[in-house]
Design a protein around this motif. Sequence first.
Motif, mmCIF file in Angstrom:
data_model
loop_
_atom_site.group_PDB
_atom_site.id
_atom_site.type_symbol
_atom_site.label_atom_id
_atom_site.label_comp_id
_atom_site.label_asym_id
_atom_site.label_seq_id
_atom_site.Cartn_x
_atom_site.Cartn_y
_atom_site.Cartn_z
ATOM 1 N N LEU A 52 -3.967 6.555 -3.527
ATOM 2 C CA LEU A 52 -4.494 6.884 -2.201
ATOM 3 C C LEU A 52 -3.916 5.907 -1.187
ATOM 4 N N GLU A 53 -3.633 6.453 -0.005
ATOM 5 C CA GLU A 53 -3.118 5.588 1.044
ATOM 6 C C GLU A 53 -4.298 4.905 1.721
ATOM 7 N N ILE A 54 -4.309 3.576 1.676
ATOM 8 C CA ILE A 54 -5.412 2.828 2.261
ATOM 9 C C ILE A 54 -4.959 2.295 3.609
ATOM 10 N N ASN A 55 -5.689 2.695 4.620
ATOM 11 C CA ASN A 55 -5.318 2.269 5.963
ATOM 12 C C ASN A 55 -6.270 1.174 6.427
ATOM 13 N N MET A 56 -5.784 -0.058 6.423
ATOM 14 C CA MET A 56 -6.633 -1.166 6.855
ATOM 15 C C MET A 56 -6.102 -1.769 8.141
ATOM 16 N N THR A 57 -5.291 -0.997 8.869
ATOM 17 C CA THR A 57 -4.652 -1.556 10.059
ATOM 18 C C THR A 57 -5.668 -1.935 11.127
#
Lengths: 411, 349
Positions: A52-57
């Motif tokens: 899964l692509e984790i977006n923590m930006t």
Amino acid sequence: MNKNFSKRHKAESRFKAYGFFSLIAAATMLAIIIGSMIYRSIPAYTNYTIDLEINMTEISLEDGIDDINYRGILRSSLFSFFPEVQSRSDKRKLFKLISSSATYTLRDFVRENPSYIGKKFYFNVLFTDDSDLFYKGYVDISLPEDERRLDNKEITWLNQLDGTGRVKNKISRNLFLNGDSREPEVAGFWGATIGSLITITVTLLLSFPIGVLTAIYLENFAVKNRITDFIEVNINNLAAVPSIIFGLLGLAVFINFFGMPRSVPLVGGLVLSLMTLPTIIIATRSSLQSVPPSIREAALAMGASEMQVVFQHLLPSAMPGIFTGTIIGLARAFGESAPLLLIGMVAFIVDIPATFTDPATALPVQIYIWADSPERAFVAKTSAATLILISLLILINLAAVLLRKRYEVKW
Amino acid sequence: MRNTFKSFIVALSIVLIPGISVNAEEQIKIVGSSTVFPFSTAVAEEFGRKTKYKTPIVESTGSGGGMKLFCAGNGEQHPDITNASRRIKSKEFKNCSKAGIKIVEIKVGYDGIVLANSKKADVVELTTRDIYLALAEKVPANADGSELQENPYETWNDVNPSLPNVKIEVLGPPPTSGTRDAFVELAMDAGAKTFPALKELRGSSKAGKKEFKKIARTIREDGAFIEAGENDNLIIQKLDQNPDAIGIFGFSFLDQNADKVQGSVVNGAEPTFDNILVGEYPISRSLFFYVKKNHIRMKPSINDFVKEFTSKSAMGPDGYLVEKGLIPLPSDEYKKYKKAGKNLIELEL
């Protein structure tokens, strides 16, 4: 005369044939059991996962690592595959396809690697047992919807996810490295294995010296009278006592009287050493007896003391037999679960034990707990854990054979 | 050789010293029912992952065994919580009070006991009366139940002409199991009560009630009822192989194995999630856990554990326990027990 001769020959070849066939029968049984175990355990070794692509930006360290909404991040990542899923109940259903442990593995990962905060990265997440079994082909899609663990919608989603190329079947590290869990995809037998090893260590450290010394005393020093006869009868008797009795004894003595805690390997080891002691004593005595008296007499004639005779001559020659007896006793203790039930080692324990007083369970107990769990995926886990237990027992018995070979003395 | 023995003695003391100075960390200890075990462990695991506390230890000792351990006293070596697949008995409550134990009672939810057979056969439609007649050791010889006889029925058809002509073969739990207790109490009692004379016997006196229980709850031992051990998975495997047999086990196993077995209709109600929830299905029981209030000062984490167990995400209608096969409480009961957990309301009997 001749007739009688051929008759005896025939009888002999028949006898040989009986022996041969019973051997074949035993071997076939064993092959069937092991074979079916291996076959049934196949789904346990791997688990389907998804990157899964984790977006923590949009997250910074100041938010506090523990307060980040990991669940929300995973949810939005998963939902990005299905923009058409909008209703709350569908979303919940969709999120249930991946393991409930995912939130915590992501949290632990970020805790260890805080540098990922503020970045976008791929994170490998486990599917739940039901999704996993579907990918492995254990869900019969031809059945009506309400008889399956997954409904049509969920199956469409899983197929769609499979189409993204992010779904992979990976070796299940959890199975080998984790303690118990209620989620089949997270549960492992490492905790139970360590628990078993600690328990057996306690058993060995207690029962071996005590057993050997008792046997030496009874064999060489004790005066033969009513009392020693009585003790001897009792030791032989104890060897035949059902193991659960030792559990009751352990409960009454170690836990209720001495106030030791429940569920700890120390008490488990104490109970199992009570069980193993008679075996070791009997094996040691018989191997001491099998040392030819000439050895003993020669040593005494050369001016050796009784103690020197025992420790320098009798014991070294008797060692192979003592080892064999000890290891067979330990192997029996290793596979035991009944006495552990009463002292609280039949328990759900997640943390992997490290010391003698950490709560722990044992491998046979783990097998029992999994075999009793409703989730289908535990069937495979049960077989896998059984195979591990069997291989450990084979290793132990192999050690017995090797030790005996190495120290064997021919008279 | 001497050195070997010396090192053994050193090793021995290493083992025993930590044993003498036992100072276990604060960790919640839970015992009790094997039926509540899957739910209790699920909460324990979630609790361990979510909070800074260690994962509680959950033992599966059976409801009665758990109560015995729980009521033994206060202090480190005694468990903090016990699970039960029935309510605490007044005798047990007295024992607990005698030991100075204050209890908080939390009802977790419901569990259905289902009768099921293989999908290869037709769905069986039973009444509790059929169940009693098929499984009891002694059954009424006449219509009102004033005379008894050894159970003569061999096929389901003998019991009730509307049932198929199949040999009675029921796989069920042994007497040590809580499932068995609940089954005989809920199904067999209800069946026996349909006979006027037996019903009268039950209401007549204390001795009569005892006599009734003996008649209603003694299961035949001539091979029609097969004790299949505590392992419900085993029963399901056997049902799969033998389409004529009927098995007795918990609802969560039916839920997990709906592709292999089907639940029998009892008194017109199918054993579905909804029917058990609204109480339409007759063989369902309540599940509880009991908290030792005296231990909370020693282990404040018990409070958080109770909070997690009674939270909406666990016990609620969409909680993870429902996923594990629990039938949740209706909302008014849920509120009541959530409050009992929060305020630690002491149980009084």
